[in-house]
Design an enzyme around this catalytic site. Structure first.
Site, short mmCIF file in Angstrom:
data_model
loop_
_atom_site.label_atom_id
_atom_site.label_comp_id
_atom_site.label_asym_id
_atom_site.label_seq_id
_atom_site.Cartn_x
_atom_site.Cartn_y
_atom_site.Cartn_z
N GLU A 40 -4.44 -20.80 -29.57
CA GLU A 40 -4.24 -21.50 -28.28
C GLU A 40 -4.82 -22.91 -28.29
OE1 GLU A 40 -6.21 -20.57 -24.74
OE2 GLU A 40 -8.19 -20.53 -25.65
N ASN A 41 -5.83 -23.16 -29.15
CA ASN A 41 -6.49 -24.48 -29.20
C ASN A 41 -6.15 -25.25 -30.47
OD1 ASN A 41 -8.94 -22.38 -28.13
ND2 ASN A 41 -8.35 -24.04 -26.77
N HIS A 69 -4.33 -21.61 -22.94
CA HIS A 69 -4.02 -23.00 -23.30
C HIS A 69 -2.81 -23.14 -24.23
CE1 HIS A 69 -7.39 -24.77 -21.33
NE2 HIS A 69 -8.29 -24.10 -22.05
#
Ligand SMILES: [Fe+2]
Ligand SMILES: [Fe+2]
Length: 272
Positions: A40-41, A69
């Site tokens: 997600e990052n 995210h």
């Protein structure tokens, strides 16, 4: 036995470098059947892109999970989630209008591994800005829809903030999945265990990202946000010389779908 390696939230370039520089040797020494990672990052701390996903695929990662995210690079993230819909599981308990797959089936030499990703609700609604459906109700439907005879193991990444919600999900899924691994907090927990009915469990795997940072973000910026109580844009310390590398190694009996061992590793590695 089916051996799976799972890396916690890979955060920006330092995280990607840590994987690219260490995974080949790890694959040689551990001989895993499948390598998975939370992404997600991945792209500069928020979201994924085709290019950053391909960097990890080339390094030997076979499957991916998301989080609150994962869509943050807007059309770039959507393009990556669509192009690699057969490898990336994005959260399943969000509106179906979001891009990407909520379940992926990954082929290994020992059989098919079913991979899923769910968001927690506790302290998470504000972070996602969209209604998050109950992960407990959603995961029951998801299992009914996606488990099939060719699936020999099921791994779910529960992306959540509250430790209580994650432990509760562990017991809720005990005996129903091979492994439930927690992500999102970027801090590894010391509670890796095999639950009584054969489910490997950890509350949070931790992150792969810049050492000496605050959760992978430049510590000065994160501190400034706390000290001034004002919005401060975050940035990734791209010149980091060391990274945290956090992962678990899980052994699953492919004949029963039950796990026999989970080992959590948290190390600081030098970056070249
Ligand atoms: Fe994260
Ligand atoms: Fe997250």
């Amino acid at each position: 036995m089916l051996k799976i390696i799972f890396f916690g939230d890979i955060t920006g370039e330092p995280g990607r470098k840590a994987i690219k520089q260490n995974l080949p040797a790890l694959i040689k020494s551990e001989q895993p059947d499948l390598v998975l990672a939370n992404v997600e990052n991945l792209a500069h701390g928020k979201g994924v892109t085709v290019k950053t996903l391909e960097e990890l695929i080339n390094a030997g990662v076979g499957g991916f999970t998301g989080g609150n995210h994962v869509f943050s690079k807007r059309e770039f993230s959507d393009a990556a989630l669509i192009k690699y819909a057969d490898r990336v599981a994005r959260p399943a308990n969000i509106p179906p209008t979001y891009a990407g797959s909520s379940a992926v089936k990954l082929k290994t030499a020992k059989g098919v591994v079913l991979l899923g990703n769910f968001l927690g609700q506790v302290f998470m609604e504000k972070q996602f800005h969209e209604p998050i459906g109950s992960p407990f109700a959603a995961v029951e439907d998801w299992l009914a829809q996606n488990q099939s005879p060719e699936v020999v193991a099921t791994l779910i990444d529960f992306h959540a903030e509250a430790t209580s919600e994650k432990v509760a999900m562990g017991y809720f899924l005990s005996g129903k999945v091979s492994a439930l691994v927690g992500t999102h907090t970027h801090i590894p927990t010391a509670d890796a265990k095999i639950l009584p009915e054969g489910t490997a469990y950890i509350t949070d795997v931790g992150m792969c990202g810049a050492a000496g940072s605050i959760l992978g973000v430049k510590k000065e910026l994160s501190l400034e946000r706390f000290l001034t109580q004002a919005h401060v844009a975050f940035d990734i310390p791209e010149d980091a010389s060391r990274a945290e590398l956090s992962y678990v190694i899980i052994m699953v009996d492919e004949l029963t779908g039950k796990s026999t061992e989970i080992k959590a590793i948290h190390e600081i590695v030098k970056l070249k």
